[in-house]
Design an enzyme around this catalytic site. Structure first.
Site, PDB file in Angstrom:
ATOM      1  N   TYR A 152       0.840  -1.211   0.000  1.00 16.41           N
ATOM      2  CA  TYR A 152       0.000   0.000   0.000  1.00 16.41           C
ATOM      3  C   TYR A 152       0.872   1.256   0.000  1.00 16.41           C
ATOM      4  CZ  TYR A 152      -3.130   3.594   1.943  1.00 16.41           C
ATOM      5  OH  TYR A 152      -3.839   4.752   2.170  1.00 16.41           O
TER       6      TYR A 152
HETATM    7  P1  NAD Z   1     -12.917   4.380   2.041  1.00  9.97           P
HETATM    8  O1  NAD Z   1     -12.668   2.932   1.903  1.00  9.97           O
HETATM    9  O2  NAD Z   1     -14.020   4.854   2.884  1.00  9.97           O
HETATM   10  O3  NAD Z   1     -13.097   5.064   0.593  1.00  9.97           O
HETATM   11  C1  NAD Z   1     -12.412   4.639  -0.540  1.00  9.97           C
HETATM   12  C2  NAD Z   1     -13.193   5.066  -1.756  1.00  9.97           C
HETATM   13  O4  NAD Z   1     -12.532   4.575  -2.929  1.00  9.97           O
HETATM   14  C3  NAD Z   1     -14.613   4.486  -1.756  1.00  9.97           C
HETATM   15  O5  NAD Z   1     -15.521   5.444  -2.230  1.00  9.97           O
HETATM   16  C4  NAD Z   1     -14.498   3.335  -2.737  1.00  9.97           C
HETATM   17  O6  NAD Z   1     -15.708   3.025  -3.368  1.00  9.97           O
HETATM   18  C5  NAD Z   1     -13.479   3.882  -3.726  1.00  9.97           C
HETATM   19  N1  NAD Z   1     -12.846   2.785  -4.427  1.00  9.97           N
HETATM   20  C6  NAD Z   1     -12.018   1.856  -3.902  1.00  9.97           C
HETATM   21  N2  NAD Z   1     -11.691   0.946  -4.833  1.00  9.97           N
HETATM   22  C7  NAD Z   1     -12.335   1.317  -5.975  1.00  9.97           C
HETATM   23  C8  NAD Z   1     -12.394   0.766  -7.280  1.00  9.97           C
HETATM   24  N3  NAD Z   1     -11.742  -0.351  -7.609  1.00  9.97           N
HETATM   25  N4  NAD Z   1     -13.156   1.400  -8.210  1.00  9.97           N
HETATM   26  C9  NAD Z   1     -13.822   2.520  -7.892  1.00  9.97           C
HETATM   27  N5  NAD Z   1     -13.808   3.082  -6.659  1.00  9.97           N
HETATM   28  C10 NAD Z   1     -13.071   2.478  -5.721  1.00  9.97           C
HETATM   29  O7  NAD Z   1     -11.534   4.964   2.545  1.00  9.97           O
HETATM   30  P2  NAD Z   1     -11.002   6.448   2.772  1.00  9.97           P
HETATM   31  O8  NAD Z   1     -10.281   6.410   4.043  1.00  9.97           O
HETATM   32  O9  NAD Z   1     -12.066   7.443   2.570  1.00  9.97           O
HETATM   33  O10 NAD Z   1      -9.909   6.544   1.608  1.00  9.97           O
HETATM   34  C11 NAD Z   1      -9.851   7.608   0.673  1.00  9.97           C
HETATM   35  C12 NAD Z   1      -8.405   7.807   0.274  1.00  9.97           C
HETATM   36  O11 NAD Z   1      -7.655   8.250   1.399  1.00  9.97           O
HETATM   37  C13 NAD Z   1      -7.709   6.535  -0.221  1.00  9.97           C
HETATM   38  O12 NAD Z   1      -6.899   6.836  -1.333  1.00  9.97           O
HETATM   39  C14 NAD Z   1      -6.840   6.142   0.954  1.00  9.97           C
HETATM   40  O13 NAD Z   1      -5.708   5.403   0.565  1.00  9.97           O
HETATM   41  C15 NAD Z   1      -6.471   7.495   1.515  1.00  9.97           C
HETATM   42  N6  NAD Z   1      -6.037   7.494   2.918  1.00  9.97           N
HETATM   43  C16 NAD Z   1      -6.895   7.123   3.917  1.00  9.97           C
HETATM   44  C17 NAD Z   1      -6.453   7.148   5.230  1.00  9.97           C
HETATM   45  C18 NAD Z   1      -7.329   6.759   6.384  1.00  9.97           C
HETATM   46  O14 NAD Z   1      -6.829   6.642   7.521  1.00  9.97           O
HETATM   47  N7  NAD Z   1      -8.611   6.540   6.189  1.00  9.97           N
HETATM   48  C19 NAD Z   1      -5.140   7.546   5.534  1.00  9.97           C
HETATM   49  C20 NAD Z   1      -4.295   7.917   4.477  1.00  9.97           C
HETATM   50  C21 NAD Z   1      -4.763   7.896   3.190  1.00  9.97           C
END
Ligand code: NAD
Length: 251
Positions: free
Chosen positions: A156
């Site tokens: 990741y």
């Molecule tokens: P989440 O799982 O709630 O949201 C992820 C989103 O991406 C969802 O809307 C999902 O439908 C979409 N998605 C995932 N795979 C997909 C695919 N194959 N096709 C289309 N859509 C897809 O998680 P989040 O925490 O809101 O994550 C959003 C971003 O933030 C991500 O890139 C994640 O890596 C990043 N991030 C999150 C955190 C955290 O602690 N939550 C920390 C650092 C970075």
């Protein structure tokens, strides 16, 4: 009238979590928001409704990412609804299966790179002809690429490391068009991505909150507000940057 009135934004993975908070904030700021989703149409429609109820404009946009032809499918759905783009937020991502190097399979590796790295690369590439001069590209990275290594998230973290390089390199390429390209790097944020290990474990919640001198776990809107700054004209002199969105004073 908001600071983004007259602008069009596309937020990938905009139906929930951080993406939803970004979509709602950009909508409040006046942008027409394309709320992209992969499978959960209901959640995307709820986000669109929330934006509309707050006085904004939005529409849902379906495209599965991480599969062949994903970027072309996304833009063809976008073109059917509107023309021209000002703000592209590459937010959709997966954390994948947590495991150290010996446990990571080729299939795991290919899948996570397909969604987190290849999809934003080609979504951006195919979006360039729609992105207007003076536009914005904002990539959602992670704190794990700088100073907070986590061995069980090695694949990741690598996907986001590549996204960071994409960000700084593309910023040089698009600068002459007045387009800025930045990465926003959250730490621990309370979203479905972390539901398993964070929400139902008071000890994990407490230690995650203690990482920040502000004494709490990040919320999606904390990230949405930082993205809103980068989307606005106020950030016009910021490009190619990795913007810390962790709430942490020192890592
Ligand atoms: P989440 O799982 O709630 O949201 C992820 C989103 O991406 C969802 O809307 C999902 O439908 C979409 N998605 C995932 N795979 C997909 C695919 N194959 N096709 C289309 N859509 C897809 O998680 P989040 O925490 O809101 O994550 C959003 C971003 O933030 C991500 O890139 C994640 O890596 C990043 N991030 C999150 C955190 C955290 O602690 N939550 C920390 C650092 C970075």
């Amino acid at each position: 009238m908001g600071v983004l009135t007259g602008k069009t934004a596309l937020v990938t993975g905009g139906s929930r979590g951080i993406g939803r908070a970004i979509a709602e904030r950009l909508g409040r700021d006046g942008a027409l928001v394309a709320v992209h989703y992969g499978r959960d149409e209901t959640a995307a429609k709820e986000t669109v409704t929330a934006i509309e109820e707050a006085g904004g404009q939005a529409f849902p946009l379906q495209a599965e990412l991480g599969v062949p032809g994903d970027a072309a499918a996304l833009w063809s759905a976008f073109d059917a609804q509107t023309d021209g783009l000002d703000i592209l937020v590459n937010n959709a991502g997966i954390v994948g299966r947590r495991d150290r190097l010996p446990g990571v399979t080729e299939e795991d590796f290919d899948r996570i790179f397909a969604v987190n790295t290849k999809a934003p690369f080609f979504v951006t590439k195919l979006g360039l002809e729609r992105l207007r001069d003076g536009g914005r590209v904002i990539n959602i990275s992670t704190v794990l690429t700088r100073g907070a290594a986590s061995p069980d998230l090695i694949a990741y973290s690598m996907t986001k490391g590549a996204l960071d390089v994409f960000t700084s390199t593309l910023a040089k390429d698009l600068g002459p068009r007045g387009i800025t390209v930045n990465a926003v790097a959250p730490g621990v944020v309370d979203t479905d991505m972390n539901a398993g290990w964070l929400r139902n474990d008071p000890e994990a919640w407490r230690t995650s909150a203690e990482i920040s001198p502000l004494g709490r776990v990040g919320e999606p809107r904390d990230i949405g507000d930082i993205v809103a700054f980068l989307a606005s004209d106020d950030s016009r002199w910021v490009t190619g940057q990795w913007v810390d969105a962790t709430g942490v004073a020192l890592l």
